[in-house]
Structures are given as C-alpha cells and as structure tokens.
Design an enzyme around this catalytic site. Structure first.
Site, short mmCIF file in Angstrom:
data_model
loop_
_atom_site.label_atom_id
_atom_site.label_comp_id
_atom_site.label_asym_id
_atom_site.label_seq_id
_atom_site.Cartn_x
_atom_site.Cartn_y
_atom_site.Cartn_z
N CYS A 75 30.23 44.07 56.72
CA CYS A 75 29.91 43.30 55.52
C CYS A 75 29.37 41.96 56.01
CB CYS A 75 31.19 43.11 54.71
SG CYS A 75 31.02 42.06 53.26
N CYS A 186 22.47 42.76 53.50
CA CYS A 186 23.74 43.13 52.87
C CYS A 186 23.86 44.63 53.07
CB CYS A 186 23.71 42.79 51.38
SG CYS A 186 25.05 43.55 50.43
N1 DGL Z 1 28.21 44.52 51.52
C1 DGL Z 1 28.39 43.14 51.62
C2 DGL Z 1 27.44 42.44 52.57
O1 DGL Z 1 26.99 43.05 53.52
C3 DGL Z 1 28.84 42.30 50.49
C4 DGL Z 1 28.38 42.55 49.12
C5 DGL Z 1 29.26 41.84 48.11
O2 DGL Z 1 30.41 42.28 47.98
O3 DGL Z 1 28.80 40.86 47.49
O4 DGL Z 1 27.15 41.29 52.42
#
Ligand code: DGL
Length: 262
Positions: A75, A186
């Site tokens: 993430c 993301c």
């Molecule tokens: N999947 C996450 C990232 O790579 C976060 C997305 C979120 O929960 O806002 O930033």
C-alpha cells in the site's frame, strides 16, 4: 529451515494490494502468503497520518503474531506514512514497502511527460516528495490525487460506464498533454488500468509498483537466507477486516486476473 517456510505477509488498506501479491506469486510461486486487507477502514488516502499509522501498526503486529517471516506493505499510502517506524520497531524482520514507479517511468525515455496517479496522502508525504526531487529535472511530471477511485475497486466495479465517466473526468485535463507514461501510484489502480488505457490512449506506457516490489522482496529474503526451499506450489491465505465471503472471493478473483503481468 522451518523458519523459511513461514508465510510472507502482504498488507493493504483493502483489496488493492492483491496487485502486488499477484507479482509476488508470479515471481515466487513456491512461497506461502497471508494477505490481509483492511477493507473495513478503506480508503486510507483521506485519513490523517496518525490514523493510517495506528491501523498499519495494528495490522502488521497481527500478521507477525500469525507467524509471518516478512511483511510487504503493499500500500503506497501506508508505506509513505509508516514504513520508517515499522523498520525501527521490527529491525530483524524484512519489511518491504512500495513506492510509485516513478524511476522506471522517467528513465524509460529522454525527458518524458509522466502523469502520477495516487492517493492524496501518498503524493503529499515526504517520502514521495523526496523521490520527486530526484527526478523532476529529467521529466515533466504531473501529480494527480484520485479521491473516490479506490472505492470502485473495493466494490469490485472494475469496468462499466460509471467508472469510465469517473476516470474520464479525472483524466480530462491531461488529454492534451501528450503523455508518455502514467504511474499507477496506488496498488488498487492496476485493476482499472484497461479503462485508464482506453481514455489516455494505448501509446501511453503504464507503470505499476508491484513487480519491482516483488523483486525487492526476493532480493531481501535471499540476502537473509529466508527463501522457501520447497519446490511445491505455496498456499495463499486471505484475511479481511470486513469479514464477509464476498471480499475474499473478490481477492481470489483479482489474484487470478492477469497472472502473467511482468
Ligand atoms: N492501495 C493503497 C495505496 O497503494 C491505498 C488506497 C486507499 O486506501 O486510499 O495507496
């Protein structure tokens, strides 16, 4: 030896980190994995730094208690908020983070025009701002926070009119920028990459962080003698803070999609 057979933990705010898990499984199919998505609290992007840190630390602690030999923070938002703290807290555990794949996008051609999509927090945080400083003189870089996009992927809405219109509005200001590449900063976004390509045009190269993170994970485990020696296919276990079968099914479906992404 028993140690090296323990699972690699993969953590994300929701189902998005499965794009990183997919790259890990492609590269190291013999490893065991435990994937934890915090869909009950997604999205992390609009939360405060304190909230993201508390959630990340709580879930990483749980994954280590469950016996993980390494943690991949799959993430960008949680990595930018907390990876330094996690590494200090667990100095003996390989703790691998992810960052937007800006470097390969900038180095892919001379003086390219690069659009970086990410959460507001990732783009604002010092970690990404430092990365930007390194490459901003070698490229024209445009930053695009995408509030609202993660929710589509969390709902399993990976195609369709509403998504096309949402992304169309978001990307409209860049239609005349003659972009060379787009960085999906993301881990949720690779699952809607086809729609992004349709809008921006097939000639725009798409970069995601999963494959690089998977290679870094292998490098770190190898260095520490912690690669699983087994030649059998490993097991992937899914957990989600929204303890409902639909989320686990969505994760399995996302893992099976485009298994051969490089
Ligand atoms: N999947 C996450 C990232 O790579 C976060 C997305 C979120 O929960 O806002 O930033």
């Amino acid at each position: 030896m028993e140690d090296a057979r323990r699972p690699i933990a993969v953590f994300d705010s929701g189902v998005g980190g499965v794009s990183v898990l997919r790259a890990l499984v492609n590269l190291m199919p013999n490893e065991n994995y435990i994937y934890f998505g915090d869909s009950a609290n997604a999205p992390y992007g609009p939360k405060t730094l304190k909230e993201v840190r508390e959630l990340t630390e709580m879930h990483v602690t749980h994954l280590l208690e469950a016996g993980a030999k390494a943690v991949v923070v799959a993430c960008n938002t949680a990595t930018s908020a907390d990876i330094t703290i996690l590494r200090e807290r667990y100095p003996h555990i390989p703790m691998i983070g992810i960052e937007p794949a800006l470097k390969p996008a900038v180095l892919s051609k001379s003086n390219p025009r690069v659009l970086v999509m990410g959460t507001s927090m990732t783009i604002r945080q010092e970690k990404f701002q430092k990365l930007l400083k390194i490459y901003e003189k070698q490229a024209s870089i445009y930053l695009l926070p995408c509030p609202g996009l993660v929710e589509f992927i969390e709902r399993g809405e990976l195609t369709g009119k509403a998504l096309y219109e949402f992304l169309g509005d978001l990307l409209a200001p860049y239609a005349d920028h003659a972009l060379d590449s787009v960085v999906l900063g993301c881990t949720h976004y690779p699952f809607v990459a086809d729609t992004i390509r349709r809008i921006l045009g097939r000639e725009v190269a798409v970069f995601e962080g999963g494959p690089g993170t998977a290679r870094e994970t292998r490098r770190r485990l190898r260095q520490m003698g912690m690669l699983n020696p087994s030649e059998k296919e490993g097991v992937v276990r899914f957990e989600n803070s929204l303890n409902i079968p639909e989320k686990i099914r969505l994760c399995r479906m996302l893992l099976d999609s485009k298994k051969n992404v490089k």
